[in-house]
Design an enzyme around this catalytic site. Structure first.
Site, short mmCIF file in Angstrom:
data_model
loop_
_atom_site.label_atom_id
_atom_site.label_comp_id
_atom_site.label_asym_id
_atom_site.label_seq_id
_atom_site.Cartn_x
_atom_site.Cartn_y
_atom_site.Cartn_z
N THR A 339 43.68 7.22 -75.06
CA THR A 339 45.06 7.55 -74.75
C THR A 339 45.33 8.68 -75.70
O THR A 339 44.49 9.01 -76.52
CB THR A 339 45.95 6.33 -75.02
OG1 THR A 339 45.65 5.34 -74.04
CG2 THR A 339 47.43 6.63 -74.96
N THR A 357 48.57 8.56 -71.04
CA THR A 357 47.24 7.96 -70.86
C THR A 357 46.81 7.89 -69.41
O THR A 357 47.63 7.91 -68.50
CB THR A 357 47.24 6.52 -71.44
OG1 THR A 357 45.90 6.05 -71.51
CG2 THR A 357 48.06 5.57 -70.60
N SER A 410 52.60 -2.44 -71.30
CA SER A 410 51.92 -1.45 -72.13
C SER A 410 52.06 -1.79 -73.60
O SER A 410 52.91 -2.60 -73.98
CB SER A 410 52.54 -0.08 -71.87
OG SER A 410 52.02 0.89 -72.75
N SER A 411 51.24 -1.15 -74.42
CA SER A 411 51.38 -1.25 -75.87
C SER A 411 51.78 0.08 -76.49
O SER A 411 51.91 0.18 -77.71
CB SER A 411 50.06 -1.68 -76.50
OG SER A 411 49.67 -2.94 -76.00
O1 DON Z 1 49.55 1.24 -72.01
C1 DON Z 1 48.68 0.73 -72.70
O2 DON Z 1 48.90 -0.09 -73.57
C2 DON Z 1 47.26 1.16 -72.48
N1 DON Z 1 47.06 1.62 -71.14
C3 DON Z 1 46.95 2.23 -73.48
C4 DON Z 1 45.53 2.66 -73.41
C5 DON Z 1 45.06 3.23 -74.67
O3 DON Z 1 45.75 3.33 -75.64
C6 DON Z 1 43.67 3.66 -74.71
N2 DON Z 1 43.40 4.21 -75.97
N3 DON Z 1 42.74 4.40 -76.81
#
Ligand code: DON
Length: 527
Positions: A339, A357, A410-411
Site C-alpha cells: 500500500t 492501495t 480497512s486498517s
Molecule cells: O485497507 C487495508 O487495510 C488493506 N487493504 C491495506 C493493504 C496494505 O496496507 C498493504 N500494505 N502493505
C-alpha cells in the site's frame, strides 16, 4: 513539502506547489504520479482514504475505498464444502472491487484544491508518456511477485517482457496508461468511470470470470466522513473512521494507555511496549469481531468505545504478564503486501495525509489491455469465510462479510496530529493490519521527543490479537527488549519489515521536516 514512496512522485507534488498549488493539489498530483512510478500500490483502479486539515483548522476525511460489485455474494469465494477457493479473493478477476481512486482524487481536488485539474494530472501524464527509470526496489518487487504477474498476458508484456522482470535502470514507458491519464486530465474522472475506459475494464473482468460491471464503475461514489478526533491532554489526533478500523484502534489503545500510564506519552521501553502490545491485543479483538461497513451493518461503536469499557480494558492489563488471546493461532502463509502513504503540507498549516492501495502488491496482478491500469484485489479485505484469516492473518466476523455495494473493512490510517490546535504531525503507512500500530509507534515516539527521522526509522513491533504473537521486524528490535517481553510471557515472531511511513512534522514556527522510511526508497521534496 511532499513525502511519498517514490522520489518522482514527491517531485510531482513539489512542482505543483511551485506552480501555486496548495497541499491538496500537491497530494493529488503525487498520488496520480504514484500510479505510474509505484505500480505495486499507487493506482487508478484501487482506493483509499485521506484526512486533510486546512489552514483555518477545519479537518476533513474522504473515503474513496472500493465497494463490492452489485453482483458480489457472501459466498462468492467459497467452493465445495464451504471451503474458500485458494487465491480466489486475491489473484482472480473476482477479487476486483469497484475502484474509487479516480473519483476520490477528483472530489478531493474539487473541494479543497486550487489549481486547474489538468495541471494536477499533468506530471503523471508526463511520467507515463516519457517514462522513468525502474528503481532497484521496484525491480525486486517484480521478481518477488513474478508468479502472480506472469499469469496475466498484458502484465507480462509491460512488466516482464520476454518473461523476465524489468531490470533496474530500464526506462519504463506506459503509453496506454498515459492515454488514460490524458483523458482523465481533459475530461475529468468520468473519463475513467464511464465510456470506453470503463467498458474495457468491465469487459476484461467479465472475460476472466469476474463480476465487476460498467454500472458498478458508473455508480461509484466517494464519501466525505466525519473524521475521528481523539483528544488526549493538549493533543488531538485526527484519523479515519469506518470503514477503516484506524479510529477505533487508535482511540482504544490511547485510552487504555492513559488508564495504565496517565496522560504522559508512553516511552517505548520494555514496560511501555508491554502496555502498548497488550492494549493492541484488546483493541484488535474488538476490531476483528465487530467492525464492518457501518453504512450496511450495525456496528456497536458507542458501546465498544464507552469510556467505562475502555477503562476496564486498560485495567485488565497485567503489567507483569501477557494475557493470552482467546483464539488460537490463525496465521496464514504471508503474501507480499503493498500500500502506499503520502503526506503533503505547507507552512500555513494545510496538511494532507493520504493512503491508497490495490491491497496486495500489484493488486490481483492483472493489467487491463489498452487501459494500462492494474486491478485491485480489495475483495480480500472482506472476511471471505468466518474464521478464515485474510492476507494479513486477520480473522474477522460476519460484520465484515461480503455485501454487494458495501466497503470492506480497512486498517489504513491517514492521520494528522495537532497540539494546542496547531498541526504537528502528518503520518500514515502501508502494512495492512499493522498500519494503526505503526502509526501509534511513530506518534508515541514523536510525542516522547524523538526526532521525526528517528521515530520513522525505529524498529517496530505489532500485536493484532490473533494470532497470539508479538511480531517483530527481522534484525529490528534490540535483543534486551525482546527478552524482557518474553519474560512477561509474550510469544515473539520474526517477520519482514513492518510499514513504510512517509511523514511530515511542523515545528513551532511552522517549519516543515519530512521523513521517508528507510524501509523503502521514498523521499521528501519541496519547491
Ligand atoms: O485497507 C487495508 O487495510 C488493506 N487493504 C491495506 C493493504 C496494505 O496496507 C498493504 N500494505 N502493505
Amino acid at each position: 513539502m511532499v513525502v511519498s514512496a517514490a522520489p518522482e512522485a514527491s517531485r510531482a507534488g513539489a512542482e505543483v506547489l511551485a506552480a501555486g498549488g496548495n497541499a491538496m493539489d500537491a497530494a493529488i498530483a503525487a498520488a496520480l504520479a504514484l500510479a505510474v512510478v509505484y505500480p505495486q500500490a499507487g493506482n487508478l483502479a484501487g482506493g483509499g482514504f485521506l484526512v486533510a486539515r486546512t489552514p483555518d483548522g477545519a479537518v476533513y476525511a474522504l473515503d474513496f475505498r472500493e465497494t463490492a460489485p452489485a453482483r458480489a455474494r457472501r459466498d462468492m469465494f467459497l467452493g465445495p464444502g464451504g471451503r474458500p477457493v485458494p487465491k480466489a479473493s486475491t489473484g482472480s478477476a473476482l477479487a476486483v472491487a469497484v475502484p474509487g481512486s479516480v473519483r476520490g482524487y477528483a472530489e478531493a481536488h474539487r473541494r479543497l484544491g486550487k489549481l486547474p485539474w489538468e495541471k494536477v494530472v499533468a506530471p503523471a501524464v508526463l511520467l507515463a508518456r516519457n517514462g522513468f527509470r525502474v528503481p532497484g526496489g521496484l525491480a525486486r518487487e517484480l521478481r518477488l511477485e513474478r508468479g502472480v504477474l506472469t499469469r496475466w498476458e498484458e502484465t507480462r508484456r509491460v512488466f516482464l517482457p520476454g518473461g523476465e522482470p524489468l531490470a533496474p535502470g530500464t526506462l519504463l514507458r506506459q503509453p496506454e496508461l498515459a492515454r488514460t491519464l490524458e483523458r482523465i486530465a481533459r475530461d475529468g474522472p468520468e473519463a475513467f468511470h464511464w465510456g470506453e475506459v470503463a467498458a474495457r475494464i468491465a469487459a476484461f473482468v467479465r472475460a476472466n470470470g469476474g463480476v465487476l460491471s460498467e454500472e458498478d464503475l458508473a455508480g461509484y461514489a466517494p464519501a466525505w466522513r466525519a473524521p475521528d478526533e481523539i483528544r488526549s491532554g493538549s493533543f488531538a489526533v485526527h484519523t479515519m473512521p469506518l470503514p477503516s478500523s484506524a479510529g477505533l484502534v487508535l482511540r482504544s489503545v490511547l485510552a487504555q494507555l492513559e488508564i495504565v500510564r496517565g496522560i504522559e506519552p508512553t516511552p517505548l521501553d520494555a514496560e511501555g511496549y508491554h502496555h502498548l502490545l497488550e492494549a493492541e491485543r484488546r483493541a484488535y479483538a474488538d476490531r476483528n469481531r465487530w467492525l464492518g461497513d457501518s453504512d450496511c451493518v450495525a456496528v456497536p461503536l458507542a458501546a465498544l468505545l464507552a469510556p467505562s469499557r475502555l477503562a476496564a480494558l486498560g485495567a485488565s492489563i497485567n503489567p507483569a504478564r501477557a494475557t493470552p488471546s482467546v483464539a488460537v493461532d490463525g496465521a496464514t502463509a504471508r503474501e507480499r503486501e503493498e500500500t502506499t502513504h503520502l503526506s503533503a503540507a505547507t507552512p500555513d498549516g494545510f496538511a494532507v495525509s493520504l493512503t491508497t492501495t490495490l491491497n496486495g502488491s500489484f493488486g490481483n496482478g492483472a493489467l487491463v489491455p489498452g487501459v494500462g491500469v492494474l486491478l485491485n484485489n480489495e475483495m480480500d479485505d472482506f472476511a471471505v469465510a468466518p474464521g478464515v484469516p485474510n492476507l494479513y492473518g486477520l480473522v474477522e466476523g460476519s460484520s465484515n462479510e461480503v455485501r454487494a455495494g458495501g466497503r470492506p473493512l480497512s486498517s489504513m490510517a491517514p492521520t494528522i496530529v495537532e497540539r494546542d490546535g496547531r498541526p504537528i504531525l502528518v503520518v500514515g503507512s502501508p502494512g495492512g493490519s499493522t498500519i494503526p500500530t505503526t502509526v501509534l509507534q511513530v506518534l508515541l515516539r514523536t510525542l516522547a521527543g524523538t526526532d521525526l527521522a528517528g521515530a520513522v526509522a525505529a524498529p517496530r513491533l505489532h500485536h493484532q490479537h490473533t494470532p497470539d504473537v508479538v511480531f517483530f521486524e527481522r534484525g529490528g528490535a534490540p535483543a534486551p527488549l525482546l527478552e524482557a517481553l518474553r519474560g512477561r510471557g509474550h510469544v515473539l515472531r520474526e517477520r519482514d519489515p513492518i510499514g513504510k511511513v512517509h511523514a511530515i512534522a511542523f515545528d513551532a514556527d511552522g517549519r516543515l521536516t519530512g521523513a521517508a522510511d528507510p524501509r523503502g526508497w521514498g523521499a521528501p521534496a519541496a519547491p
